[in-house]
Design a protein around this motif. Structure first.
Motif, PDB file in Angstrom:
ATOM      1  N   VAL A   1      36.122  74.863  45.211  1.00  0.00           N
ATOM      2  CA  VAL A   1      37.088  75.366  46.188  1.00  0.00           C
ATOM      3  C   VAL A   1      36.587  76.701  46.755  1.00  0.00           C
ATOM      4  CG1 VAL A   1      39.062  74.243  45.099  1.00  0.00           C
ATOM      5  CG2 VAL A   1      38.415  76.559  44.397  1.00  0.00           C
ATOM      6  N   THR A   2      37.073  76.975  47.943  1.00  0.00           N
ATOM      7  CA  THR A   2      36.834  78.266  48.604  1.00  0.00           C
ATOM      8  C   THR A   2      38.176  78.844  49.006  1.00  0.00           C
ATOM      9  OG1 THR A   2      34.652  77.615  49.444  1.00  0.00           O
ATOM     10  CG2 THR A   2      35.765  79.458  50.548  1.00  0.00           C
ATOM     11  N   LEU A   3      38.431  80.051  48.597  1.00  0.00           N
ATOM     12  CA  LEU A   3      39.671  80.737  48.955  1.00  0.00           C
ATOM     13  C   LEU A   3      39.404  81.705  50.105  1.00  0.00           C
ATOM     14  CD1 LEU A   3      40.573  79.511  46.271  1.00  0.00           C
ATOM     15  CD2 LEU A   3      41.836  81.635  45.815  1.00  0.00           C
ATOM     16  N   VAL A   4      40.247  81.615  51.104  1.00  0.00           N
ATOM     17  CA  VAL A   4      40.157  82.500  52.273  1.00  0.00           C
ATOM     18  C   VAL A   4      41.133  83.648  52.083  1.00  0.00           C
ATOM     19  CG1 VAL A   4      40.409  82.689  54.771  1.00  0.00           C
ATOM     20  CG2 VAL A   4      39.492  80.578  53.753  1.00  0.00           C
ATOM     21  N   TYR A   5      40.625  84.850  52.288  1.00  0.00           N
ATOM     22  CA  TYR A   5      41.449  86.052  52.156  1.00  0.00           C
ATOM     23  C   TYR A   5      41.593  86.721  53.524  1.00  0.00           C
ATOM     24  CZ  TYR A   5      40.795  85.631  47.109  1.00  0.00           C
ATOM     25  OH  TYR A   5      40.797  85.179  45.823  1.00  0.00           O
TER      26      TYR A   5
ATOM     27  N   VAL B   1      44.617  89.386  51.021  1.00  0.00           N
ATOM     28  CA  VAL B   1      45.326  88.499  50.100  1.00  0.00           C
ATOM     29  C   VAL B   1      44.945  87.065  50.433  1.00  0.00           C
ATOM     30  CG1 VAL B   1      47.243  90.092  49.777  1.00  0.00           C
ATOM     31  CG2 VAL B   1      47.324  88.446  51.656  1.00  0.00           C
ATOM     32  N   ALA B   2      45.097  86.167  49.436  1.00  0.00           N
ATOM     33  CA  ALA B   2      44.736  84.763  49.628  1.00  0.00           C
ATOM     34  C   ALA B   2      45.688  84.114  50.615  1.00  0.00           C
ATOM     35  CB  ALA B   2      44.765  84.032  48.296  1.00  0.00           C
ATOM     36  N   VAL B   3      45.140  83.539  51.677  1.00  0.00           N
ATOM     37  CA  VAL B   3      45.968  82.943  52.723  1.00  0.00           C
ATOM     38  C   VAL B   3      45.624  81.471  52.967  1.00  0.00           C
ATOM     39  CG1 VAL B   3      46.441  85.115  53.918  1.00  0.00           C
ATOM     40  CG2 VAL B   3      44.375  83.825  54.468  1.00  0.00           C
ATOM     41  N   ALA B   4      44.577  80.963  52.343  1.00  0.00           N
ATOM     42  CA  ALA B   4      44.218  79.552  52.571  1.00  0.00           C
ATOM     43  C   ALA B   4      43.312  79.060  51.445  1.00  0.00           C
ATOM     44  CB  ALA B   4      43.525  79.370  53.921  1.00  0.00           C
ATOM     45  N   ILE B   5      43.357  77.742  51.233  1.00  0.00           N
ATOM     46  CA  ILE B   5      42.498  77.085  50.242  1.00  0.00           C
ATOM     47  C   ILE B   5      41.697  75.999  50.959  1.00  0.00           C
ATOM     48  CG2 ILE B   5      42.413  75.683  48.169  1.00  0.00           C
ATOM     49  CD1 ILE B   5      44.948  76.979  47.227  1.00  0.00           C
ATOM     50  N   VAL B   6      40.418  75.949  50.651  1.00  0.00           N
ATOM     51  CA  VAL B   6      39.565  74.884  51.174  1.00  0.00           C
ATOM     52  C   VAL B   6      39.003  74.111  49.976  1.00  0.00           C
ATOM     53  CG1 VAL B   6      37.545  74.315  52.568  1.00  0.00           C
ATOM     54  CG2 VAL B   6      38.948  76.309  53.167  1.00  0.00           C
ATOM     55  N   ASN B   7      39.409  72.822  49.848  1.00  0.00           N
ATOM     56  CA  ASN B   7      38.840  71.939  48.821  1.00  0.00           C
ATOM     57  C   ASN B   7      37.521  71.423  49.373  1.00  0.00           C
ATOM     58  OD1 ASN B   7      38.159  69.888  47.016  1.00  0.00           O
ATOM     59  ND2 ASN B   7      40.301  69.368  46.621  1.00  0.00           N
ATOM     60  N   MET B   8      36.425  72.014  48.917  1.00  0.00           N
ATOM     61  CA  MET B   8      35.120  71.696  49.485  1.00  0.00           C
ATOM     62  C   MET B   8      34.706  70.262  49.173  1.00  0.00           C
ATOM     63  SD  MET B   8      34.632  74.601  50.874  1.00  0.00           S
ATOM     64  CE  MET B   8      32.927  74.646  51.397  1.00  0.00           C
TER      65      MET B   8
END
Length: 450
Positions: A340-344, A354-361
């Motif tokens: 996963v990649t977390l977008v801040y 702050v964490a605003v999105a999740i990307v399931n790679m």
């Protein structure tokens, strides 16, 4: 006896008239020549100014020296020349006065030729006022100091007190250019007062109408003053908020999508925890029976059930560090072992977020936390909208006063209030939408890189 007296009168009258004529010529020729002994030498003037003004700004010392030379020369010419100036001075002044005058003028000319400051590069192309404000432009300082020695009464008085005893000081000041300038200013003031009195007499017939309009204008000005207080307060708050943002070291809420800073951290989900919370809200309406119409309402109960989904991810980053993030009502499929990649999201000043999105790679699935994204946005837009809304009201009131209609003040105030509310909600919703759009574009770009 009478004949003897008449002969005596005839004998002495011519002598008296000659004596009076000579006295008048002496008075016209100038003051007591003994005053010349107190005029300083050129070297003494320079030594005194340099000793007293050594800490002045660049160019000022030399300007004061040149100005004092000119002042002493002009006082000499005015003392013996009177209204006819240098011509009368050359004809009737004592030789010592002429020598002193020439020495002073030559010294001033030498200062202007050989000691006049060059134009500095940092002062080139600027107005005189701008150069004065900088304080380092020697040429302007020179000219200002030279002029002050001749035309400022306090500077002339200082020179008179330094070199002349009390019996000669008044005459020195009276013959200085500063005295002539003061008399000219007094004459101009008298002429101005005369014109003002004439204008007052000419406008007297319309005084009642003018007073009525002044009362109305005063009422509008009072409204503007009332508006000015909150506008100034809002402006100060806006300025303070801007400075705080520029010096921020921790997350600062943004007021523009251009201030949004996005970055990401990647790793593998080592644990995924989900749980739900159910919130039950019950409201009860009391029974009601009207005593006259026999109308009644039975008791009723309303129950509202809401469920929130809580997601916590434990991630081991590519750099070996482990961290966790929690989300609420984020519909995304993630299991242990997924990459996963977390977008801040944050601000460009502190470069934190702050964490605003999740990307399931692995699944190339993107989920944006809308509530968290909105929290990045500042409520500052409401403050800015209120400022401009009050500005619209002030413009409306000013237009009333300018055109003399006095009819749209209340309408202008109402328009300002409506504008403030409209702008506030429009700017806030636009900011939310822009932030969410940029986050989604950033997250989709990360998903596309796989």
């Amino acid at each position: 006896m009478a004949n003897v007296l008449r002969r005596d009168v005839r004998r002495y009258v011519p002598g008296v008239l000659v004596a009076l004529l000579v006295a008048g010529q002496v008075e016209a020729a100038g003051p007591d020549e003994a005053s010349l002994r107190y005029y300083p030498t050129v070297e003494q003037v320079r030594e005194d100014v340099e000793a007293e003004r050594r800490d002045d700004r660049p160019g000022e010392v030399e300007g004061r020296i040149s100005g004092q030379y000119l002042l002493l020369a002009e006082v000499l010419e005015s003392s013996w020349g009177g209204r006819h100036g240098p011509t009368s001075f050359d004809a009737q002044a004592p030789e010592k006065a002429k020598r002193l005058r020439d020495l002073y003028l030559d010294a001033s000319a030498e200062s202007g030729t050989h000691r006049f400051p060059p134009l500095q590069p940092e002062c080139s192309g600027r107005t005189v006022e701008e150069q004065k404000a900088k304080g380092i432009c020697a040429r302007v300082n020179y000219m200002a100091a030279q002029s002050s020695q001749r035309f400022q009464p306090e500077e002339v008085l200082r020179v008179a007190q330094r070199y002349f005893p009390s019996q000669y000081r008044d005459a020195f000041i009276r013959h200085s250019p500063a005295q002539e300038l003061d008399e000219y200013a007094s004459r101009i003031a008298q002429e101005r007062q005369a014109r003002q009195r004439k204008a007052d007499l000419e406008s007297k017939y319309a005084r009642h109408e003018v007073m009525r309009r002044r009362v109305l204008a005063g009422a509008i000005l009072a409204m503007l003053a009332v508006l000015a207080v909150p506008m100034v307060a809002l402006a100060l708050l806006m300025r303070r908020a801007k400075r705080q943002r520029e010096r921020a070291t921790s997350l600062t809420r943004i007021i523009s999508a251009d201030d949004l800073y996005l970055f990401s951290r990647s790793g593998r989900a080592v644990d995924v925890q989900r749980h739900s919370k159910t919130h039950v809200t019950t409201t009860t309406e009391t029974p009601y029976v009207h005593p006259d119409s026999w109308q009644s309402r039975a008791p009723s109960t309303t129950t509202t059930i809401t469920t929130t989904d809580h997601l916590t991810l434990f991630i081991k980053g590519d750099d070996g560090d482990e961290w966790q993030e929690s989300f609420v009502d984020l519909r995304v499929a993630v299991r242990a072992g997924n990459r996963v990649t977390l977008v801040y999201g944050g601000d460009r000043w502190s470069r934190t977020g702050v964490a605003v999105a999740i990307v399931n790679m692995d699944a190339r699935e993107v989920a944006v936390d809308v509530l968290q994204a909105r929290r990045i946005a500042s409520r500052y837009s409401l403050l800015r909208a209120a400022f401009w809304g009050l500005g619209v009201a002030a413009v409306g009131a000013t237009a009333d006063m300018t055109f003399g209609m006095f009819a749209f003040t209340l309408a202008g105030l109402a328009l300002g209030l409506v504008a403030a509310l409209t702008l506030a909600f429009a700017w806030q919703r636009s900011l939310w939408a822009n932030i969410q759009a940029r986050i989604r574009v950033f997250a989709n770009g990360l998903a596309a890189e796989v």
